[in-house]
Design a protein around this motif. Structure first.
Motif, PDB file in Angstrom:
ATOM      1  N   ALA A  13       0.843  -1.198   0.000  1.00 18.07           N
ATOM      2  CA  ALA A  13       0.000   0.000   0.000  1.00 18.07           C
ATOM      3  C   ALA A  13       0.877   1.246   0.000  1.00 18.07           C
ATOM      4  O   ALA A  13       1.935   1.306   0.648  1.00 18.07           O
ATOM      5  N   GLU A  14       0.425   2.239  -0.737  1.00 17.31           N
ATOM      6  CA  GLU A  14       1.137   3.503  -0.790  1.00 17.31           C
ATOM      7  C   GLU A  14       1.290   4.092   0.614  1.00 17.31           C
ATOM      8  O   GLU A  14       0.351   4.073   1.420  1.00 17.31           O
ATOM      9  N   GLY A  15       2.497   4.565   0.909  1.00 14.62           N
ATOM     10  CA  GLY A  15       2.769   5.151   2.214  1.00 14.62           C
ATOM     11  C   GLY A  15       3.277   4.166   3.255  1.00 14.62           C
ATOM     12  O   GLY A  15       3.822   4.578   4.286  1.00 14.62           O
ATOM     13  N   ARG A  16       3.112   2.886   2.974  1.00 15.11           N
ATOM     14  CA  ARG A  16       3.611   1.873   3.891  1.00 15.11           C
ATOM     15  C   ARG A  16       5.027   1.484   3.500  1.00 15.11           C
ATOM     16  O   ARG A  16       5.525   1.821   2.428  1.00 15.11           O
ATOM     17  N   ALA A  17       5.680   0.761   4.406  1.00 16.76           N
ATOM     18  CA  ALA A  17       7.022   0.262   4.105  1.00 16.76           C
ATOM     19  C   ALA A  17       6.921  -0.985   3.224  1.00 16.76           C
ATOM     20  O   ALA A  17       6.128  -1.879   3.508  1.00 16.76           O
ATOM     21  N   ALA A  18       7.720  -1.012   2.185  1.00 17.25           N
ATOM     22  CA  ALA A  18       7.791  -2.193   1.319  1.00 17.25           C
ATOM     23  C   ALA A  18       9.037  -2.982   1.719  1.00 17.25           C
ATOM     24  O   ALA A  18      10.140  -2.427   1.756  1.00 17.25           O
ATOM     25  N   ASN A  19       8.843  -4.250   2.024  1.00 23.61           N
ATOM     26  CA  ASN A  19       9.938  -5.117   2.449  1.00 23.61           C
ATOM     27  C   ASN A  19      10.112  -6.218   1.419  1.00 23.61           C
ATOM     28  O   ASN A  19       9.261  -7.100   1.284  1.00 23.61           O
ATOM     29  N   LEU A  20      11.212  -6.181   0.695  1.00 23.65           N
ATOM     30  CA  LEU A  20      11.454  -7.144  -0.380  1.00 23.65           C
ATOM     31  C   LEU A  20      12.535  -8.132   0.058  1.00 23.65           C
ATOM     32  O   LEU A  20      13.676  -7.742   0.298  1.00 23.65           O
ATOM     33  N   HIS A  77       8.739   4.421   2.877  1.00 24.35           N
ATOM     34  CA  HIS A  77       7.419   5.015   2.627  1.00 24.35           C
ATOM     35  C   HIS A  77       7.149   4.925   1.124  1.00 24.35           C
ATOM     36  O   HIS A  77       7.475   5.830   0.369  1.00 24.35           O
ATOM     37  N   ALA A  78       6.598   3.799   0.720  1.00 29.27           N
ATOM     38  CA  ALA A  78       6.478   3.531  -0.715  1.00 29.27           C
ATOM     39  C   ALA A  78       5.528   4.521  -1.396  1.00 29.27           C
ATOM     40  O   ALA A  78       4.471   4.878  -0.852  1.00 29.27           O
ATOM     41  N   THR A  79       5.921   4.945  -2.577  1.00 24.72           N
ATOM     42  CA  THR A  79       5.068   5.789  -3.413  1.00 24.72           C
ATOM     43  C   THR A  79       4.771   5.059  -4.720  1.00 24.72           C
ATOM     44  O   THR A  79       5.395   4.041  -5.023  1.00 24.72           O
ATOM     45  N   LEU A  80       3.841   5.600  -5.484  1.00 27.31           N
ATOM     46  CA  LEU A  80       3.468   4.964  -6.749  1.00 27.31           C
ATOM     47  C   LEU A  80       4.674   4.855  -7.672  1.00 27.31           C
ATOM     48  O   LEU A  80       4.771   3.933  -8.492  1.00 27.31           O
ATOM     49  N   ARG A  81       5.617   5.804  -7.549  1.00 26.51           N
ATOM     50  CA  ARG A  81       6.802   5.780  -8.408  1.00 26.51           C
ATOM     51  C   ARG A  81       7.770   4.653  -8.065  1.00 26.51           C
ATOM     52  O   ARG A  81       8.735   4.419  -8.809  1.00 26.51           O
ATOM     53  N   THR A 106       4.319  -3.854  -6.887  1.00 18.79           N
ATOM     54  CA  THR A 106       3.238  -2.943  -7.275  1.00 18.79           C
ATOM     55  C   THR A 106       2.787  -2.174  -6.053  1.00 18.79           C
ATOM     56  O   THR A 106       2.428  -2.775  -5.033  1.00 18.79           O
ATOM     57  N   ILE A 107       2.819  -0.861  -6.141  1.00 16.87           N
ATOM     58  CA  ILE A 107       2.353  -0.010  -5.050  1.00 16.87           C
ATOM     59  C   ILE A 107       0.888   0.305  -5.307  1.00 16.87           C
ATOM     60  O   ILE A 107       0.543   0.850  -6.376  1.00 16.87           O
ATOM     61  N   ILE A 108       0.054  -0.006  -4.347  1.00 15.73           N
ATOM     62  CA  ILE A 108      -1.387   0.152  -4.496  1.00 15.73           C
ATOM     63  C   ILE A 108      -1.820   1.481  -3.883  1.00 15.73           C
ATOM     64  O   ILE A 108      -1.510   1.761  -2.735  1.00 15.73           O
ATOM     65  N   PRO A 109      -2.551   2.326  -4.642  1.00 19.61           N
ATOM     66  CA  PRO A 109      -2.980   3.620  -4.097  1.00 19.61           C
ATOM     67  C   PRO A 109      -3.925   3.450  -2.914  1.00 19.61           C
ATOM     68  O   PRO A 109      -4.670   2.475  -2.836  1.00 19.61           O
TER      69      PRO A 109
END
Lengths: 109, 116
Positions: A13-20, A77-81, A106-109
């Protein structure tokens, strides 16, 4: 052949931390962990790299386990970009980059 | 600083024709790479130059692919004759060889080749 294993896809989700996550169980002592990403229709872009200590820069943080057999790339803080394919690569010095198929984030709005 | 430049961005040719791609690396970067990226796969290194010498061309299909970097700056990659399976994005990258650098590679936008 790529020396790493990554999940083929992830959503965040956008604004959340993305952990790969990335597994590199056969990594040798002098191999670094590199992360690149490739946004659609662009060339790959360097993100970060590390040997054994955790690393942070303006783009991301890299957490490497103590045994060095796995690592996690964190986008705080993931963004759509940030929607892109993320590649985890292990290499020694200036050895050539060997890309696998990466993780499509994929970052979800 | 200016990035890696590539041209053309897109090219459509028929099989058995020839095609050439051009790359201008970041100023001062001694090492230049050409990669092939087939749809759905990660980039695969075709050839690596250090200045104007070849460091690694082990994955270059030499019967049809050739590359040169005559003055140690810009480079061309040629395919002659092209096959359907050459349809891919061709990426150029460069890196600095200064001691202590992270050896990060800077990629250009790529040339998308379609062979029909």
């Amino acid at each position: 052949d790529a020396k790493t294993t990554q999940p083929p896809s992830m959503d965040c989700a956008e604004g959340r931390a993305a952990n790969l996550p990335c597994n590199h169980s056969t990594i040798s002592g002098n191999e670094y962990v590199y992360w690149y990403r490739q946004i659609h229709s662009q060339g790959p872009q360097y993100i970060i790299h590390g040997l054994k200590n955790n690393e942070t820069n303006e783009m991301a943080s890299l957490i490497i386990t103590e045994d060095r057999k796995s690592s996690t790339l964190i986008l705080p803080h993931a963004t759509l970009r940030d929607t892109a394919v993320y590649y985890c690569i292990v290499r020694v010095g200036d050895e050539k980059l060997t890309f696998g198929t990466g993780t499509r984030l994929t970052i979800i709005p | 600083e200016a990035g890696v430049a590539q041209s053309p961005r897109y090219k459509i040719i028929e099989k058995r024709q020839s095609v050439a791609f051009w790359c201008n690396p970041i100023s001062g970067h001694a090492t230049l790479y050409w990669y092939q990226q087939i749809l759905g796969q990660g980039p695969k290194l075709l050839i690596q130059f250090q200045n104007n010498g070849v460091v690694d061309d082990s994955q270059l299909p030499k019967d049809r692919f050739s590359a040169e970097r005559l003055k140690g700056v810009d480079s061309t990659l040629k395919i002659q004759p092209a096959k359907l399976e050459d349809s891919a994005v061709y990426l150029c990258a460069s890196s600095s060889d200064r001691w202590g650098s992270s050896y990060e590679q800077y990629f250009g936008p790529g040339t998308r080749l379609t062979v029909t």
